[in-house]
Design a protein around this motif. Structure first.
Motif: not given
Ligand code: ADP
Ligand code: MG
Length: 160
Positions: A89, A91-92, A115
């Motif tokens: 994700d 957000e990682e 990604k």
């Protein structure tokens, strides 16, 4: 910025791919964000090795598939080599402190940038690698003024 031209060059083999990477290092002014697009096995890491060598790195270079990013502190600047293939994700990337990586004193090479969509800055230069005969064709395109400078210098590159 207006849509700029897409440039390309044929690279016959691995050595030519490394050479083109070295030319990127030579043409860069520092602080560039470069997206490396292309399927598995296209030569993104090989090209990154060339860029790192161009900045004076002498050791090996592997895709940081599990750690997502590998820093290389070199004489002129720090190169951050990302491989986002296994990123679940975007957000990682925030937890990685992604914003701290993009400064004028660093250069970021990003494999699998799709990604990280949404968490990455605009790339200065987009590179796309595809198969052509037994070698590869590298396409590149600028998205910023800084990227345009680099794109124009690379236009004069000869790798074969
Ligand atoms: P990626 O990071 O895109 O998955 P790699 O850099 O690991 O790809 O390279 C995959 C393979 O492609 C390596 O065996 C490398 O030697 C080969 N390769 C790289 N550039 C070229 C080229 N221009 N022509 C032919 N083979 C190449
Ligand atoms: Mg790779």
């Amino acid at each position: 910025m207006p849509q700029e031209a897409d440039y390309s060059v044929f690279v016959a083999d691995e050595a030519a791919m490394v050479m083109f990477g070295r030319q990127i290092a030579q043409a860069a002014s520092g602080g560039e964000v470069i997206f490396l697009n292309g399927d598995l096995g296209m030569g993104k890491t090989t090209l990154s090795r060339g860029v790192l060598q161009g900045f004076g790195h002498q050791g090996s270079v592997k895709s940081p598939t599990y750690t997502l990013v590998e820093p290389y502190e070199l004489e002129a600047l720090t190169v951050f080599h990302f491989d986002l293939y296994r990123l679940g994700d975007p957000e990682e990337l925030e937890y990685l402190g992604i914003r701290d990586y993009f400064t004028d004193h660093s250069l970021c090479l990003i494999e699998w940038p799709e990604k990280g969509e949404g968490a990455l800055p605009l790339a200065d230069l987009l590179i796309n690698i595809g198969v052509e005969n037994r070698g590869r064709r590298i396409h590149w395109q600028a998205q910023t003024e800084k990227g345009q400078l680099l794109a124009d210098k690379l236009k004069c590159s000869r790798v074969n």
